[in-house]
Motif scaffolding. Structure first.
Motif, PDB file in Angstrom:
ATOM      1  N   LEU A  45      39.826  55.626  45.926  1.00  0.00           N
ATOM      2  CA  LEU A  45      39.755  54.321  45.274  1.00  0.00           C
ATOM      3  C   LEU A  45      41.108  53.908  44.708  1.00  0.00           C
ATOM      4  CD1 LEU A  45      38.146  51.852  44.485  1.00  0.00           C
ATOM      5  CD2 LEU A  45      37.418  53.057  42.415  1.00  0.00           C
ATOM      6  N   THR A  46      41.862  54.850  44.202  1.00  0.00           N
ATOM      7  CA  THR A  46      43.207  54.550  43.693  1.00  0.00           C
ATOM      8  C   THR A  46      44.066  53.951  44.798  1.00  0.00           C
ATOM      9  OG1 THR A  46      43.066  56.264  42.016  1.00  0.00           O
ATOM     10  CG2 THR A  46      45.262  55.573  42.654  1.00  0.00           C
ATOM     11  N   ARG A  47      43.961  54.480  46.004  1.00  0.00           N
ATOM     12  CA  ARG A  47      44.719  53.936  47.146  1.00  0.00           C
ATOM     13  C   ARG A  47      44.196  52.561  47.566  1.00  0.00           C
ATOM     14  NH1 ARG A  47      44.678  59.405  47.839  1.00  0.00           N
ATOM     15  NH2 ARG A  47      42.761  59.495  49.039  1.00  0.00           N
ATOM     16  N   VAL A  48      42.882  52.400  47.551  1.00  0.00           N
ATOM     17  CA  VAL A  48      42.289  51.120  47.927  1.00  0.00           C
ATOM     18  C   VAL A  48      42.708  50.020  46.948  1.00  0.00           C
ATOM     19  CG1 VAL A  48      40.087  49.880  48.154  1.00  0.00           C
ATOM     20  CG2 VAL A  48      40.335  52.161  49.150  1.00  0.00           C
ATOM     21  N   LEU A  49      42.766  50.328  45.668  1.00  0.00           N
ATOM     22  CA  LEU A  49      43.121  49.329  44.656  1.00  0.00           C
ATOM     23  C   LEU A  49      44.490  48.697  44.903  1.00  0.00           C
ATOM     24  CD1 LEU A  49      41.872  50.992  41.352  1.00  0.00           C
ATOM     25  CD2 LEU A  49      40.853  49.038  42.546  1.00  0.00           C
ATOM     26  N   LEU A  50      45.390  49.435  45.527  1.00  0.00           N
ATOM     27  CA  LEU A  50      46.722  48.906  45.807  1.00  0.00           C
ATOM     28  C   LEU A  50      46.692  47.697  46.735  1.00  0.00           C
ATOM     29  CD1 LEU A  50      48.651  52.265  46.301  1.00  0.00           C
ATOM     30  CD2 LEU A  50      48.721  50.743  44.299  1.00  0.00           C
ATOM     31  N   ARG A  51      45.629  47.588  47.534  1.00  0.00           N
ATOM     32  CA  ARG A  51      45.523  46.507  48.512  1.00  0.00           C
ATOM     33  C   ARG A  51      44.529  45.417  48.095  1.00  0.00           C
ATOM     34  NH1 ARG A  51      44.796  51.219  51.275  1.00  0.00           N
ATOM     35  NH2 ARG A  51      42.698  50.648  51.897  1.00  0.00           N
ATOM     36  N   CYS A  52      43.917  45.571  46.944  1.00  0.00           N
ATOM     37  CA  CYS A  52      42.851  44.664  46.523  1.00  0.00           C
ATOM     38  C   CYS A  52      43.360  43.416  45.822  1.00  0.00           C
ATOM     39  CB  CYS A  52      41.901  45.390  45.570  1.00  0.00           C
ATOM     40  SG  CYS A  52      40.869  46.618  46.379  1.00  0.00           S
ATOM     41  N   SER A  53      42.534  42.393  45.884  1.00  0.00           N
ATOM     42  CA  SER A  53      42.704  41.228  45.022  1.00  0.00           C
ATOM     43  C   SER A  53      41.556  41.274  44.014  1.00  0.00           C
ATOM     44  CB  SER A  53      42.698  39.931  45.829  1.00  0.00           C
ATOM     45  OG  SER A  53      41.498  39.797  46.545  1.00  0.00           O
ATOM     46  N   PHE A  54      41.676  40.467  42.954  1.00  0.00           N
ATOM     47  CA  PHE A  54      40.716  40.548  41.859  1.00  0.00           C
ATOM     48  C   PHE A  54      40.288  39.156  41.424  1.00  0.00           C
ATOM     49  CE2 PHE A  54      43.671  44.070  41.720  1.00  0.00           C
ATOM     50  CZ  PHE A  54      42.816  45.160  41.777  1.00  0.00           C
ATOM     51  N   LEU A  55      39.019  39.054  41.083  1.00  0.00           N
ATOM     52  CA  LEU A  55      38.484  37.851  40.463  1.00  0.00           C
ATOM     53  C   LEU A  55      38.043  38.230  39.060  1.00  0.00           C
ATOM     54  CD1 LEU A  55      36.098  36.443  43.240  1.00  0.00           C
ATOM     55  CD2 LEU A  55      38.447  35.746  42.771  1.00  0.00           C
ATOM     56  N   ILE A  56      38.377  37.403  38.088  1.00  0.00           N
ATOM     57  CA  ILE A  56      37.924  37.597  36.716  1.00  0.00           C
ATOM     58  C   ILE A  56      36.982  36.447  36.402  1.00  0.00           C
ATOM     59  CG2 ILE A  56      38.611  37.852  34.299  1.00  0.00           C
ATOM     60  CD1 ILE A  56      39.703  40.057  36.177  1.00  0.00           C
ATOM     61  N   ASP A  57      35.713  36.774  36.207  1.00  0.00           N
ATOM     62  CA  ASP A  57      34.692  35.748  35.952  1.00  0.00           C
ATOM     63  C   ASP A  57      34.771  34.626  36.981  1.00  0.00           C
ATOM     64  OD1 ASP A  57      33.833  37.225  33.742  1.00  0.00           O
ATOM     65  OD2 ASP A  57      35.275  36.239  32.431  1.00  0.00           O
ATOM     66  N   GLY A  58      34.988  34.997  38.242  1.00  0.00           N
ATOM     67  CA  GLY A  58      35.009  34.055  39.346  1.00  0.00           C
ATOM     68  C   GLY A  58      36.349  33.408  39.639  1.00  0.00           C
ATOM     69  N   ASP A  59      37.347  33.632  38.785  1.00  0.00           N
ATOM     70  CA  ASP A  59      38.662  33.026  38.985  1.00  0.00           C
ATOM     71  C   ASP A  59      39.640  34.038  39.572  1.00  0.00           C
ATOM     72  OD1 ASP A  59      37.930  30.519  37.901  1.00  0.00           O
ATOM     73  OD2 ASP A  59      38.246  31.294  35.872  1.00  0.00           O
ATOM     74  N   PRO A  60      40.383  33.660  40.625  1.00  0.00           N
ATOM     75  CA  PRO A  60      41.343  34.589  41.219  1.00  0.00           C
ATOM     76  C   PRO A  60      42.501  34.902  40.274  1.00  0.00           C
ATOM     77  CG  PRO A  60      41.364  32.476  42.377  1.00  0.00           C
ATOM     78  CD  PRO A  60      40.322  32.385  41.319  1.00  0.00           C
ATOM     79  N   VAL A  61      42.919  36.154  40.277  1.00  0.00           N
ATOM     80  CA  VAL A  61      44.062  36.586  39.474  1.00  0.00           C
ATOM     81  C   VAL A  61      45.363  36.132  40.123  1.00  0.00           C
ATOM     82  CG1 VAL A  61      45.332  38.617  38.664  1.00  0.00           C
ATOM     83  CG2 VAL A  61      42.840  38.534  38.457  1.00  0.00           C
ATOM     84  N   GLY A  62      45.413  36.171  41.435  1.00  0.00           N
ATOM     85  CA  GLY A  62      46.618  35.768  42.153  1.00  0.00           C
ATOM     86  C   GLY A  62      47.776  36.692  41.829  1.00  0.00           C
ATOM     87  N   THR A  63      48.943  36.118  41.578  1.00  0.00           N
ATOM     88  CA  THR A  63      50.153  36.919  41.344  1.00  0.00           C
ATOM     89  C   THR A  63      50.436  37.180  39.873  1.00  0.00           C
ATOM     90  OG1 THR A  63      51.532  34.935  41.368  1.00  0.00           O
ATOM     91  CG2 THR A  63      51.214  36.079  43.485  1.00  0.00           C
ATOM     92  N   ARG A  64      49.531  36.793  38.996  1.00  0.00           N
ATOM     93  CA  ARG A  64      49.745  37.042  37.559  1.00  0.00           C
ATOM     94  C   ARG A  64      49.832  38.544  37.298  1.00  0.00           C
ATOM     95  NH1 ARG A  64      44.895  34.461  34.604  1.00  0.00           N
ATOM     96  NH2 ARG A  64      43.890  34.771  36.606  1.00  0.00           N
ATOM     97  N   GLY A  65      50.651  38.922  36.347  1.00  0.00           N
ATOM     98  CA  GLY A  65      50.742  40.321  35.947  1.00  0.00           C
ATOM     99  C   GLY A  65      49.419  40.786  35.360  1.00  0.00           C
ATOM    100  N   HIS A  66      48.939  41.916  35.808  1.00  0.00           N
ATOM    101  CA  HIS A  66      47.631  42.397  35.373  1.00  0.00           C
ATOM    102  C   HIS A  66      47.574  42.623  33.862  1.00  0.00           C
ATOM    103  CE1 HIS A  66      46.769  43.983  39.689  1.00  0.00           C
ATOM    104  NE2 HIS A  66      46.801  42.674  39.617  1.00  0.00           N
ATOM    105  N   GLU A  67      48.709  42.943  33.248  1.00  0.00           N
ATOM    106  CA  GLU A  67      48.729  43.155  31.795  1.00  0.00           C
ATOM    107  C   GLU A  67      48.591  41.836  31.031  1.00  0.00           C
ATOM    108  OE1 GLU A  67      52.696  42.251  33.247  1.00  0.00           O
ATOM    109  OE2 GLU A  67      51.279  43.807  33.880  1.00  0.00           O
ATOM    110  N   THR A  68      48.766  40.696  31.707  1.00  0.00           N
ATOM    111  CA  THR A  68      48.650  39.391  31.046  1.00  0.00           C
ATOM    112  C   THR A  68      47.266  38.775  31.191  1.00  0.00           C
ATOM    113  OG1 THR A  68      49.336  38.057  32.952  1.00  0.00           O
ATOM    114  CG2 THR A  68      51.094  38.935  31.526  1.00  0.00           C
ATOM    115  N   VAL A  69      46.414  39.394  32.013  1.00  0.00           N
ATOM    116  CA  VAL A  69      45.086  38.843  32.287  1.00  0.00           C
ATOM    117  C   VAL A  69      44.094  39.429  31.291  1.00  0.00           C
ATOM    118  CG1 VAL A  69      43.261  38.574  34.010  1.00  0.00           C
ATOM    119  CG2 VAL A  69      45.668  38.584  34.725  1.00  0.00           C
ATOM    120  N   ARG A  70      43.725  38.623  30.286  1.00  0.00           N
ATOM    121  CA  ARG A  70      42.802  39.049  29.241  1.00  0.00           C
ATOM    122  C   ARG A  70      41.375  39.021  29.761  1.00  0.00           C
ATOM    123  NH1 ARG A  70      45.097  41.548  25.354  1.00  0.00           N
ATOM    124  NH2 ARG A  70      43.347  41.054  24.033  1.00  0.00           N
ATOM    125  N   LEU A  71      40.569  39.959  29.285  1.00  0.00           N
ATOM    126  CA  LEU A  71      39.169  40.043  29.676  1.00  0.00           C
ATOM    127  C   LEU A  71      38.286  39.587  28.526  1.00  0.00           C
ATOM    128  CD1 LEU A  71      39.287  43.526  31.430  1.00  0.00           C
ATOM    129  CD2 LEU A  71      39.516  41.266  32.479  1.00  0.00           C
TER     130      LEU A  71
END
Length: 84
Positions: free
Chosen positions: A43-69
């Motif tokens: 899963l650690t390897r798979v995560l490197l290739r994944c994209s993410f949605l937060i509550d239905g909104d794409p994260v895109g190129t934003r830094g993951h540390e800036t995306v509040r949950l």
């Protein structure tokens, strides 16, 4: 800290061995670190290739540390999909 549900799709679901699970985390970076700790290996390897949605909104190129949950929110883990 927010209590969030992480949902895994396709290859991420196979690598995690589970469809969804809960975590306490403040940011996307925090929750991904917790996922890697709980599921070392494929899963650690798979995560490197994944994209993410937060509550239905794409994260895109934003830094993951800036995306509040948000408490009660959802993080969707989407590996690349093949179509056709």
């Amino acid at each position: 800290m927010a209590k969030v549900t992480v949902r895994y799709w396709a290859g991420a679901k196979a690598a995690a061995g589970i469809g969804e699970e809960s975590y306490d985390a403040a940011t996307l970076a925090d929750v991904l670190a917790a996922v890697r700790e709980r599921h070392p290996g494929e899963l650690t390897r798979v995560l490197l290739r994944c994209s993410f949605l937060i509550d239905g909104d794409p994260v895109g190129t934003r830094g993951h540390e800036t995306v509040r949950l948000a408490d009660g929110g959802t993080v969707e883990v989407l590996p690349p999909f093949a179509g056709g």
